[in-house]
Structure formats: C-alpha cells, structure tokens
Scaffold this motif. Structure first.
Motif, PDB file in Angstrom:
ATOM      1  N   ALA A 136       0.756  -1.256  -0.071  1.00  0.00           N
ATOM      2  CA  ALA A 136       0.018   0.030   0.011  1.00  0.00           C
ATOM      3  C   ALA A 136       1.024   1.097  -0.010  1.00  0.00           C
ATOM      4  O   ALA A 136       0.616   2.055  -0.836  1.00  0.00           O
ATOM      5  CB  ALA A 136      -0.918  -0.072   1.059  1.00  0.00           C
ATOM      6  N   PHE A 137       1.777   1.436   0.875  1.00  0.00           N
ATOM      7  CA  PHE A 137       2.824   2.567   0.966  1.00  0.00           C
ATOM      8  C   PHE A 137       3.531   2.602  -0.299  1.00  0.00           C
ATOM      9  O   PHE A 137       3.777   3.795  -0.717  1.00  0.00           O
ATOM     10  CB  PHE A 137       3.609   2.562   2.142  1.00  0.00           C
ATOM     11  N   TRP A 138       4.089   1.405  -0.810  1.00  0.00           N
ATOM     12  CA  TRP A 138       5.028   1.675  -1.913  1.00  0.00           C
ATOM     13  C   TRP A 138       3.893   2.194  -3.354  1.00  0.00           C
ATOM     14  O   TRP A 138       4.504   2.636  -4.078  1.00  0.00           O
ATOM     15  CB  TRP A 138       5.752   0.279  -2.381  1.00  0.00           C
ATOM     16  N   MET A 150       8.882  11.530 -12.194  1.00  0.00           N
ATOM     17  CA  MET A 150      10.131  10.929 -11.942  1.00  0.00           C
ATOM     18  C   MET A 150      10.266   9.640 -12.070  1.00  0.00           C
ATOM     19  O   MET A 150      10.195   8.556 -11.342  1.00  0.00           O
ATOM     20  CB  MET A 150      10.433  11.261 -10.318  1.00  0.00           C
ATOM     21  N   PRO A 151      10.427   9.102 -13.502  1.00  0.00           N
ATOM     22  CA  PRO A 151      10.318   7.928 -13.905  1.00  0.00           C
ATOM     23  C   PRO A 151      11.397   6.812 -13.402  1.00  0.00           C
ATOM     24  O   PRO A 151      11.031   5.528 -12.934  1.00  0.00           O
ATOM     25  CB  PRO A 151      10.454   7.958 -15.484  1.00  0.00           C
ATOM     26  N   HIS A 152      12.621   7.438 -13.108  1.00  0.00           N
ATOM     27  CA  HIS A 152      13.596   6.402 -12.511  1.00  0.00           C
ATOM     28  C   HIS A 152      13.128   6.111 -10.882  1.00  0.00           C
ATOM     29  O   HIS A 152      13.468   4.884 -10.660  1.00  0.00           O
ATOM     30  CB  HIS A 152      14.851   7.253 -12.391  1.00  0.00           C
ATOM     31  N   MET A 153      12.306   6.849 -10.325  1.00  0.00           N
ATOM     32  CA  MET A 153      11.941   6.556  -9.026  1.00  0.00           C
ATOM     33  C   MET A 153      10.767   5.709  -8.869  1.00  0.00           C
ATOM     34  O   MET A 153      10.598   4.744  -8.187  1.00  0.00           O
ATOM     35  CB  MET A 153      11.561   7.787  -7.992  1.00  0.00           C
ATOM     36  N   VAL A 154       9.971   5.783 -10.138  1.00  0.00           N
ATOM     37  CA  VAL A 154       8.734   4.929 -10.409  1.00  0.00           C
ATOM     38  C   VAL A 154       9.458   3.604 -10.407  1.00  0.00           C
ATOM     39  O   VAL A 154       8.776   2.448 -10.022  1.00  0.00           O
ATOM     40  CB  VAL A 154       7.807   5.542 -11.555  1.00  0.00           C
ATOM     41  N   ALA A 160      10.516  -2.662  -6.183  1.00  0.00           N
ATOM     42  CA  ALA A 160      10.305  -3.385  -4.920  1.00  0.00           C
ATOM     43  C   ALA A 160       9.041  -3.943  -4.819  1.00  0.00           C
ATOM     44  O   ALA A 160       8.863  -5.116  -4.230  1.00  0.00           O
ATOM     45  CB  ALA A 160      10.533  -2.187  -3.875  1.00  0.00           C
ATOM     46  N   LEU A 161       7.925  -3.426  -5.363  1.00  0.00           N
ATOM     47  CA  LEU A 161       6.764  -4.100  -5.704  1.00  0.00           C
ATOM     48  C   LEU A 161       6.424  -5.556  -6.187  1.00  0.00           C
ATOM     49  O   LEU A 161       6.210  -6.365  -5.737  1.00  0.00           O
ATOM     50  CB  LEU A 161       5.631  -2.956  -6.067  1.00  0.00           C
ATOM     51  N   ASP A 162       7.348  -5.286  -7.195  1.00  0.00           N
ATOM     52  CA  ASP A 162       7.496  -6.564  -7.894  1.00  0.00           C
ATOM     53  C   ASP A 162       8.174  -7.858  -7.047  1.00  0.00           C
ATOM     54  O   ASP A 162       7.879  -8.888  -7.553  1.00  0.00           O
ATOM     55  CB  ASP A 162       8.274  -6.522  -9.345  1.00  0.00           C
TER      56      ASP A 162
END
Length: 166
Positions: A136-138, A150-154, A160-162
C-alpha cells in the motif's frame, strides 16, 4: 564544495568544507545555513557509521529549523532521524519520525517529499513482515513519483513491489 566532495566520495574533504561553512554561519548568526550544514554533517556521520554523531547533528538541525519555522527543513530532519532509527532497528521510532515528516510534507504540498516518506513507510512495513502494508505505501509512493514525473523513482519503487512476497 562539501556536496561536490561528498558526491565524489571524498568524505573527509566534504566534512572539512561543511565544518568551515558551519563556523562561518555561526559567526554570522545565520541559523538557516547552520541547519543545512548540521544536516549535511549528519548525513556524512551516518555514512561513516557514526550513528550517535549523526543523531546529534540531525537534532541540532531540527531544533534550528523549528526555531525558524522552516517546515521543509523539519520534514527533512524527521526523515533523516527516521532513517537512523530504522538503521538501528528501532522501527517504532522510525515510524514516528516518518509520520512527522509526512504530516509536514502534506502541509507543504510537497509530493516528492510525500513519496519519499511513503517509500520509507513501505520499507518499514516490509521489515515488519507486513507485505500488504508495504504494498500500500509503495503503491502511494510510486503513484506520486509518476504524478511529478520521476520515472527513475517509479521504476525503483515498482521493482520493490514486483519482489514482494505474500
């Protein structure tokens, strides 16, 4: 010069520059500059593994930012203190600091800061084994990073989600 030296990996030179700048700001009574340099010295101390020193620098910066009513600086130092508490394994304290930072970032409307705080809260929930909370937070962090371009942060948060289990 201190930031440049730190970026180049010369932490000793960076510390020297930050200390010189701090001394000048102290002589001038320039609290904002002092707060910035205390924060930078805290980051260097944490990198070097000097956690007690880092905490002292962050606390000094936070106090000055509070005196100035500088919410952005306060949010930054709450985030730094949260990361320090996380490093020490004090997840309850880390959560409190991240929540304080997030509250200020929301007041300021700073989406990048909010995204960073959501990312930190996701990391904290992951460390607790709460995969649903981490997800949820991520997810909130990813969506905010996408919103502000900010695509690099996306990509970083999506990775991390994956890799989440459960």
């Amino acid at each position: 010069l201190g930031v440049l030296a730190a970026t180049r990996g010369d932490l000793a030179a960076a510390k020297g520059y930050f200390e010189k700048a701090l001394k000048l700001h102290q002589e001038l009574g320039h609290k904002e500059g002092m707060a910035i340099n205390y924060g930078n010295l805290g980051i260097l101390a944490k990198i070097r593994g000097h956690l007690a020193a880092a905490e002292g620098y962050y606390a000094q910066s936070l106090t000055l930012n509070q005196e100035l009513g500088h919410k952005e600086g306060m949010a930054s130092q709450y985030g730094n203190l949260g990361n320090l508490a996380f490093t020490r394994g004090d997840l309850a304290a880390a959560e409190e600091y991240y929540a304080q930072s997030l509250t200020l970032e929301k007041e300021l409307g700073r989406k990048e800061g909010m995204a960073a705080d959501y990312g930190n809260l996701g990391r904290l929930e992951h460390a607790r084994g709460n995969m649903a909370g981490a997800r949820a937070f991520w997810g909130q962090a990813r969506d905010l990073y996408a919103e502000i371009g900010m695509p690099h942060m996306v990509q970083k948060v999506q990775e991390a989600l994956d890799h989440l289990e459960g």
